[in-house]
Design a protein around this motif. Structure first.
Motif, short mmCIF file in Angstrom:
data_model
loop_
_atom_site.label_atom_id
_atom_site.label_comp_id
_atom_site.label_asym_id
_atom_site.label_seq_id
_atom_site.Cartn_x
_atom_site.Cartn_y
_atom_site.Cartn_z
N UNK A 139 91.86 48.16 0.69
CA UNK A 139 93.24 48.00 1.18
C UNK A 139 94.20 48.05 -0.02
N UNK A 140 93.82 47.38 -1.10
CA UNK A 140 94.66 47.41 -2.30
C UNK A 140 94.88 48.85 -2.76
N UNK A 141 93.81 49.61 -2.77
CA UNK A 141 93.90 51.01 -3.20
C UNK A 141 94.85 51.80 -2.28
N UNK A 142 94.74 51.54 -0.98
CA UNK A 142 95.62 52.24 -0.03
C UNK A 142 97.09 51.88 -0.29
N UNK A 143 97.33 50.61 -0.57
CA UNK A 143 98.70 50.17 -0.84
C UNK A 143 99.22 50.86 -2.11
N UNK A 144 98.40 50.92 -3.14
CA UNK A 144 98.84 51.57 -4.38
C UNK A 144 99.15 53.04 -4.14
N UNK A 145 98.29 53.69 -3.36
CA UNK A 145 98.51 55.11 -3.10
C UNK A 145 99.75 55.31 -2.23
N UNK A 146 99.96 54.40 -1.27
CA UNK A 146 101.16 54.49 -0.42
C UNK A 146 102.41 54.32 -1.27
N UNK A 147 102.36 53.41 -2.23
CA UNK A 147 103.50 53.19 -3.13
C UNK A 147 103.82 54.49 -3.87
N UNK A 252 104.55 51.05 3.74
CA UNK A 252 103.26 50.58 3.22
C UNK A 252 102.42 49.96 4.34
N UNK A 253 103.06 49.13 5.16
CA UNK A 253 102.33 48.45 6.24
C UNK A 253 101.82 49.48 7.25
N UNK A 254 102.68 50.44 7.63
CA UNK A 254 102.27 51.46 8.61
C UNK A 254 101.10 52.27 8.07
N UNK A 255 101.12 52.54 6.80
CA UNK A 255 100.06 53.31 6.18
C UNK A 255 98.72 52.57 6.22
N UNK A 256 98.76 51.27 5.97
CA UNK A 256 97.51 50.48 6.04
C UNK A 256 97.01 50.41 7.47
N UNK A 257 97.93 50.25 8.43
CA UNK A 257 97.50 50.21 9.84
C UNK A 257 96.90 51.55 10.25
N UNK A 411 101.54 41.27 -2.08
CA UNK A 411 101.61 42.19 -0.95
C UNK A 411 100.22 42.40 -0.36
N UNK A 412 99.23 42.54 -1.24
CA UNK A 412 97.85 42.71 -0.77
C UNK A 412 97.40 41.44 -0.01
#
Ligand code: 4AD
Ligand code: MG
Length: 436
Positions: A139-147, A252-257, A411-412
């Motif tokens: 999830x952390x990786x996804x957040x970083x990539x979304x950023x 970011x949230x939509x991307x993780x979902x 955020x994570x």
């Protein structure tokens, strides 16, 4: 064999090899046997695979090796991929040979039982292999990539700012070290001041890297080393700044979902809470916020910064993050722009995450008036010689500009629903923790 460039297949790719022979490599998580049939579950970082060994269809040395498999033994297994709806990942491997790449003694410290958190942190290098920790890492990786994608799509330029600095940005503690003949160097608390310089060159920039605070805070929200993403935008005022923040967070949230359902499920995150995170986010003026928390029993007075308890009170009934804006000057950093409508305050905002996760973003419009900024630097007793270059930005073509800093680990923690920030980074640095 596979057409993989490494000559072995990742477990996640196996469904596309149904009916074919492949080689897989990974670490043993479980073994069980019933006489002539044995099962080995392995993990390779991409997925989990059940391997079936049938005594009569294996070379004898492979069958004998089954007996020495322990948790975390590193193995290489060849076999045929069979679709099986009941198996994890939808496939099973019928082994045709088994080799041990790295043995693992039976005293592997992390066992499938409850361990204290100090024990787990002491073994963080091994704890990372557990299922929950892998889900957090993903999830952390996804957040970083979304950023990175968010800013790339909006034509921001990434500017990498220094970690060794002479100027300081925030008020909280500094890590200092001797720096040759130049005196003391400080580990960066923020990349912002450099980001402001870059914004005058490139218009829209962001920096994203580790930042350091020598804070003696033993809370579930503080690390001494954490990652911060800091955009800085020429010609944005404080309102534009908040708009950018809510667009950013909801992206970011939509991307993780969208992409990390499996991991969020593993972490038992109530994703309905995340589904609600849609723009616009509520905006509460600091003065109103103080009245609100006082009405709920807080003894915070006008002029104080808001504490963690106040922050929790302010989001009590919120289903999405809440902006608190325009704090008193004394409560905030020297570089924030004086509010022309109420000079006791500055044009800034803190974004508070719901569910009690506290401040995930701090942002502001920057003081662009040379004299006012000089006065603030002097009032705060900051060394003028270290800020000459920063004042130059107000001398040569000063400009309205704003930016903010998103704390990655907070955020994570919020998105994964993990109560303590220490599990959101691979190797957390806390006041009392420098190892492993
Ligand atoms: O509010 P802060 O101190 O703001 C700045 O550093 C600005 N220079 C940002 C900017 O305007 N460019 O920190 C920003 C965020 C906080 O909201 C929080 O999420 C996180 O950084 N943060 C921490 N995270 C973990 N451990 C700590 N000790 C943190 N301190 C701040
Ligand atoms: Mg802050």
């Amino acid at each position: 064999m596979t057409s993989s460039p490494f000559d072995y297949a990742r477990i996640a790719e196996l469904p596309s090899y149904a009916g074919k022979s492949v080689r897989v490599r990974g670490w043993v998580t479980h073994v069980r046997s019933s006489g002539k049939v044995a099962f080995v579950v392995i993990r390779d970082g991409s997925g989990i695979l059940q391997v079936v060994l049938v005594k009569n269809s294996l070379p004898p040395e492979s069958w004998e090796r089954f007996a020495i498999l322990t948790q975390e033994t590193c193995v290489e297994i060849d076999g045929e991929v069979k679709l099986d709806k009941r198996a994890p990942g939808g496939v099973e491997l019928g082994a045709s040979s088994l080799a041990v790449l790295g043995s693992s003694p039976v005293d592997y410290p992390i066992q499938p039982k409850e361990h204290g958190v100090d024990f787990l942190l002491d073994h963080r290098h091994l704890w990372l292999r557990s299922q929950r920790q892998r889900a957090v890492a993903r999830v952390r990786h996804e957040i970083e990539q979304a950023i990175r994608d968010f800013f790339y799509e909006r034509d921001f330029t990434l500017v990498d700012t220094p970690i060794l600095t002479a100027a300081i940005g925030e008020r909280s503690g500094l890590f200092a070290t001797d720096y040759f003949d130049e005196g003391t160097a400080y580990l960066a608390q923020t990349g912002q001041l450099y980001g402001e310089a870059a914004a005058a060159a490139l218009g829209r920039i962001y920096c994203f890297g580790p930042t350091f605070r020598a804070e003696k805070s033993k809370t579930r929200r503080h690390l001494t080393e954490f990652w911060m993403c800091e955009p800085e935008v020429a010609f944005n005022d404080s309102n534009d700044n908040m708009k950018l923040q809510e667009d950013f967070i909801s992206y970011i949230v939509a991307r993780c979902l969208d992409r990390k359902q499996e991991e969020l499920k593993e972490l038992e995150r109530d994703t309905s809470k995340l589904e609600a995170v849609k723009t616009p986010f509520p905006r509460v003026n600091y003065s109103d916020a103080v009245k609100m928390v006082q009405a709920k029993g807080s003894d915070t007075k006008w002029g104080d910064d808001l504490g963690a308890e106040d922050e929790s009170l302010l989001v009590e009934r919120a289903d999405r993050p809440v902006f608190i804006y325009n704090y008193p000057k004394e409560a905030k950093a020297f570089y924030m722009k004086e509010n022309p409508d109420d000079p006791r305050t500055v044009l800034c905002d803190d974004l508070l995450a719901p569910e009690g996760y506290g401040e995930i973003i701090g942002g502001s419009q920057r003081e662009d008036d040379y004299d006012k900024l000089l006065r603030r630097i002097t009032e705060e007793n900051l060394p003028l010689d270290a800020y000459g270059w920063y004042l130059d930005l107000r001398k040569y073509g000063t400009f309205v500009h704003s930016g903010f800093g998103l704390g990655l680990e907070r955020t994570v923690a919020w998105i994964t629903g993990i109560p303590h920030i220490r599990e959101t980074i691979a190797f957390p640095r806390l006041m009392n923790r420098l190892r492993p």
